[in-house]
Design a protein around this motif. Structure first.
Motif, PDB file in Angstrom:
ATOM      1  N   THR A 108      35.115  48.281  46.081  1.00 38.25           N
ATOM      2  CA  THR A 108      36.533  48.438  46.517  1.00 38.25           C
ATOM      3  C   THR A 108      36.827  47.381  47.147  1.00 38.25           C
ATOM      4  OG1 THR A 108      35.805  49.515  48.600  1.00 38.25           O
ATOM      5  CG2 THR A 108      36.032  51.126  46.752  1.00 38.25           C
ATOM      6  N   MET A 109      38.356  47.229  47.354  1.00 40.29           N
ATOM      7  CA  MET A 109      38.848  46.132  48.275  1.00 40.29           C
ATOM      8  C   MET A 109      38.473  46.147  49.516  1.00 40.29           C
ATOM      9  SD  MET A 109      39.954  43.881  46.053  1.00 40.29           S
ATOM     10  CE  MET A 109      40.821  42.894  47.283  1.00 40.29           C
ATOM     11  N   GLY A 110      38.671  47.374  49.936  1.00 37.93           N
ATOM     12  CA  GLY A 110      37.773  47.550  51.586  1.00 37.93           C
ATOM     13  C   GLY A 110      36.683  46.808  51.710  1.00 37.93           C
ATOM     14  N   ARG A 111      35.819  47.240  50.687  1.00 36.14           N
ATOM     15  CA  ARG A 111      34.296  46.670  51.004  1.00 36.14           C
ATOM     16  C   ARG A 111      34.286  45.084  50.961  1.00 36.14           C
ATOM     17  NH1 ARG A 111      29.348  49.532  50.772  1.00 36.14           N
ATOM     18  NH2 ARG A 111      29.544  51.549  50.888  1.00 36.14           N
ATOM     19  N   ARG A 112      35.060  44.689  49.829  1.00 36.42           N
ATOM     20  CA  ARG A 112      35.198  43.385  49.717  1.00 36.42           C
ATOM     21  C   ARG A 112      35.651  42.455  50.813  1.00 36.42           C
ATOM     22  NH1 ARG A 112      37.119  42.542  43.391  1.00 36.42           N
ATOM     23  NH2 ARG A 112      36.823  40.459  44.072  1.00 36.42           N
ATOM     24  N   PHE A 113      36.772  43.040  51.403  1.00 40.03           N
ATOM     25  CA  PHE A 113      37.203  42.461  52.680  1.00 40.03           C
ATOM     26  C   PHE A 113      36.469  42.614  53.868  1.00 40.03           C
ATOM     27  CE2 PHE A 113      39.928  42.949  56.587  1.00 40.03           C
ATOM     28  CZ  PHE A 113      40.617  41.887  56.632  1.00 40.03           C
ATOM     29  N   GLY A 114      35.605  43.657  54.077  1.00 42.19           N
ATOM     30  CA  GLY A 114      34.702  43.657  54.981  1.00 42.19           C
ATOM     31  C   GLY A 114      33.433  42.527  54.914  1.00 42.19           C
ATOM     32  N   ALA A 115      33.160  42.381  53.482  1.00 43.55           N
ATOM     33  CA  ALA A 115      32.226  41.136  53.441  1.00 43.55           C
ATOM     34  C   ALA A 115      32.732  39.783  53.574  1.00 43.55           C
ATOM     35  CB  ALA A 115      31.929  41.491  51.883  1.00 43.55           C
ATOM     36  N   ARG A 116      33.973  39.624  53.275  1.00 35.48           N
ATOM     37  CA  ARG A 116      34.717  38.441  53.579  1.00 35.48           C
ATOM     38  C   ARG A 116      34.955  38.231  55.230  1.00 35.48           C
ATOM     39  NH1 ARG A 116      34.693  34.207  50.560  1.00 35.48           N
ATOM     40  NH2 ARG A 116      34.993  35.544  48.881  1.00 35.48           N
ATOM     41  N   LEU A 117      34.898  39.229  55.894  1.00 38.36           N
ATOM     42  CA  LEU A 117      35.054  38.834  57.247  1.00 38.36           C
ATOM     43  C   LEU A 117      33.337  38.654  57.706  1.00 38.36           C
ATOM     44  CD1 LEU A 117      37.008  42.148  58.732  1.00 38.36           C
ATOM     45  CD2 LEU A 117      37.829  39.738  58.620  1.00 38.36           C
ATOM     46  N   ILE A 118      32.445  39.248  57.517  1.00 33.19           N
ATOM     47  CA  ILE A 118      31.291  38.987  57.669  1.00 33.19           C
ATOM     48  C   ILE A 118      30.823  37.449  57.417  1.00 33.19           C
ATOM     49  CG2 ILE A 118      28.674  39.191  57.416  1.00 33.19           C
ATOM     50  CD1 ILE A 118      29.407  42.425  57.043  1.00 33.19           C
ATOM     51  N   ASP A 119      31.192  37.191  56.168  1.00 34.78           N
ATOM     52  CA  ASP A 119      31.041  35.532  55.881  1.00 34.78           C
ATOM     53  C   ASP A 119      31.789  34.855  56.792  1.00 34.78           C
ATOM     54  OD1 ASP A 119      29.317  36.283  53.696  1.00 34.78           O
ATOM     55  OD2 ASP A 119      30.949  36.603  52.295  1.00 34.78           O
ATOM     56  N   VAL A 151      25.982  36.544  52.448  1.00 35.67           N
ATOM     57  CA  VAL A 151      25.331  37.389  53.346  1.00 35.67           C
ATOM     58  C   VAL A 151      26.284  38.550  53.623  1.00 35.67           C
ATOM     59  CG1 VAL A 151      25.090  37.556  55.969  1.00 35.67           C
ATOM     60  CG2 VAL A 151      24.125  35.455  54.508  1.00 35.67           C
ATOM     61  N   GLY A 152      27.439  38.475  53.675  1.00 30.74           N
ATOM     62  CA  GLY A 152      28.607  39.518  53.643  1.00 30.74           C
ATOM     63  C   GLY A 152      28.253  40.659  52.694  1.00 30.74           C
ATOM     64  N   LYS A 153      28.065  40.192  51.596  1.00 29.67           N
ATOM     65  CA  LYS A 153      27.843  41.077  50.329  1.00 29.67           C
ATOM     66  C   LYS A 153      26.771  41.906  50.290  1.00 29.67           C
ATOM     67  CE  LYS A 153      31.374  39.000  47.292  1.00 29.67           C
ATOM     68  NZ  LYS A 153      31.994  38.068  48.081  1.00 29.67           N
ATOM     69  N   LEU A 154      25.766  41.063  50.782  1.00 29.14           N
ATOM     70  CA  LEU A 154      24.334  41.804  50.844  1.00 29.14           C
ATOM     71  C   LEU A 154      24.525  42.990  52.065  1.00 29.14           C
ATOM     72  CD1 LEU A 154      21.991  38.689  50.764  1.00 29.14           C
ATOM     73  CD2 LEU A 154      22.281  40.516  49.047  1.00 29.14           C
ATOM     74  N   ALA A 155      25.196  42.667  53.094  1.00 28.00           N
ATOM     75  CA  ALA A 155      25.183  43.652  54.006  1.00 28.00           C
ATOM     76  C   ALA A 155      26.038  44.763  53.630  1.00 28.00           C
ATOM     77  CB  ALA A 155      25.708  42.943  55.464  1.00 28.00           C
ATOM     78  N   LEU A 156      26.754  44.786  52.843  1.00 32.98           N
ATOM     79  CA  LEU A 156      27.668  45.911  52.359  1.00 32.98           C
ATOM     80  C   LEU A 156      27.338  46.472  50.966  1.00 32.98           C
ATOM     81  CD1 LEU A 156      31.185  44.933  53.935  1.00 32.98           C
ATOM     82  CD2 LEU A 156      29.502  46.457  54.852  1.00 32.98           C
ATOM     83  N   GLY A 157      26.122  46.043  50.501  1.00 31.79           N
ATOM     84  CA  GLY A 157      25.727  46.388  49.214  1.00 31.79           C
ATOM     85  C   GLY A 157      26.498  46.010  48.106  1.00 31.79           C
ATOM     86  N   LEU A 158      27.002  45.016  47.994  1.00 30.04           N
ATOM     87  CA  LEU A 158      27.873  44.500  46.677  1.00 30.04           C
ATOM     88  C   LEU A 158      27.288  43.355  46.182  1.00 30.04           C
ATOM     89  CD1 LEU A 158      31.446  44.214  48.430  1.00 30.04           C
ATOM     90  CD2 LEU A 158      30.541  46.287  47.607  1.00 30.04           C
ATOM     91  N   LYS A 159      27.833  43.061  44.817  1.00 30.48           N
ATOM     92  CA  LYS A 159      26.862  42.186  43.961  1.00 30.48           C
ATOM     93  C   LYS A 159      27.796  41.526  43.220  1.00 30.48           C
ATOM     94  CE  LYS A 159      22.631  41.088  41.518  1.00 30.48           C
ATOM     95  NZ  LYS A 159      21.420  41.366  40.836  1.00 30.48           N
TER      96      LYS A 159
END
Length: 248
Positions: A83-94, A177-185
């Motif tokens: 989802t875009m919410g998870r992708r946005f969260g991963a971008r914030l962590i990055d 790192v952000g995607k790993l933290a939120l379980g995205l690939k």
């Protein structure tokens, strides 16, 4: 003349019975109770999740599952689109990771520039026609050039570090790192594998080119999944690289 079984008042003969333990000719063999015949689903036996209905052809790779956020990816099966919410969260962590890196490099750059600026001599009060004044001015120019070189050096190192972080991690790991933290690939849509060097670079360079337009182009690239009417939430950089972002 046979009168049949004396226990049978009507004199009718009984049909021959097959031997026990062996099915007789014309008598269908009964399956053990509770075990469905092979090739047929028995009543009460649930279908495995992610499997197509019995008799139905499996969906082709890239096919959305009834627009419910799941997609069939070759080599991975049915997976959930990120989802875009998870992708946005991963971008914030990055962004936090890159911000820490930038702070470290900036601190090193400021310390180097300060050291270079201290070496600049004060040429005031010298005779403008003297060789000492000319030498002092040359040293000032060299020191100032060192400060400028340090400034652009920090920018270059930051650019290279960001390139390696985003490009190589996506290329070989499929996630930052952000995607790993939120379980995205990030995977190739047609194979389910990580994007590789070429795919990772294409996916990185497109937002970077957009960044030259005062950052507006980069922002549009990152928001472009909202414009994808296929339901796969593919951004422009994903389309160009042939990738898709999924939940692991």
């Amino acid at each position: 003349m046979s009168f049949g079984d004396p226990n049978n008042p009507y004199g009718q003969q009984q049909p021959p019975q097959p031997p026990q333990g062996q099915p007789g000719y014309g008598y269908p063999q009964q399956a053990p109770q509770g075990i469905p015949p092979q090739g047929q689903p028995g009543y009460g036996y649930p279908q495995q999740p992610g499997q197509p209905p019995y008799g139905a052809m499996p969906p082709a790779p890239g096919t959305l599952q009834a627009n419910n956020g799941y997609i069939n990816v070759a080599g991975l099966g049915t997976v959930e689109v990120a989802t875009m919410g998870r992708r946005f969260g991963a971008r914030l962590i990055d962004g936090l990771v890159i911000g820490v890196l930038y702070s470290i490099l900036s601190a090193i750059g400021v310390a180097s520039a300060f050291g270079a600026s201290k070496s600049i001599k004060d040429c005031t009060g010298m005779d403008y026609a003297s060789s000492a004044y000319q030498s002092c001015v040359n040293e000032q120019a060299q020191a100032a050039g060192g400060v400028i070189a340090t400034f652009f050096g920090v920018i270059l190192v930051f650019f290279v570090a960001t390139l390696l972080y985003e490009w190589l991690m996506i290329a070989f790991v499929g996630a930052t790192v952000g995607k790993l933290a939120l379980g995205l690939k990030v995977v190739k849509e047609n194979t389910g594998q990580v994007p590789g060097v070429g795919g990772g670079f294409i996916r990185w360079i497109i937002p970077m080119v957009g960044a030259f337009l005062c950052g507006i182009g980069q922002l549009l690239v990152y928001l472009s999944p909202f414009f994808d009417n296929s339901g796969k939430l593919q951004g422009w950089h994903d389309r160009a690289a042939g990738t898709i972002v999924v939940k692991k």
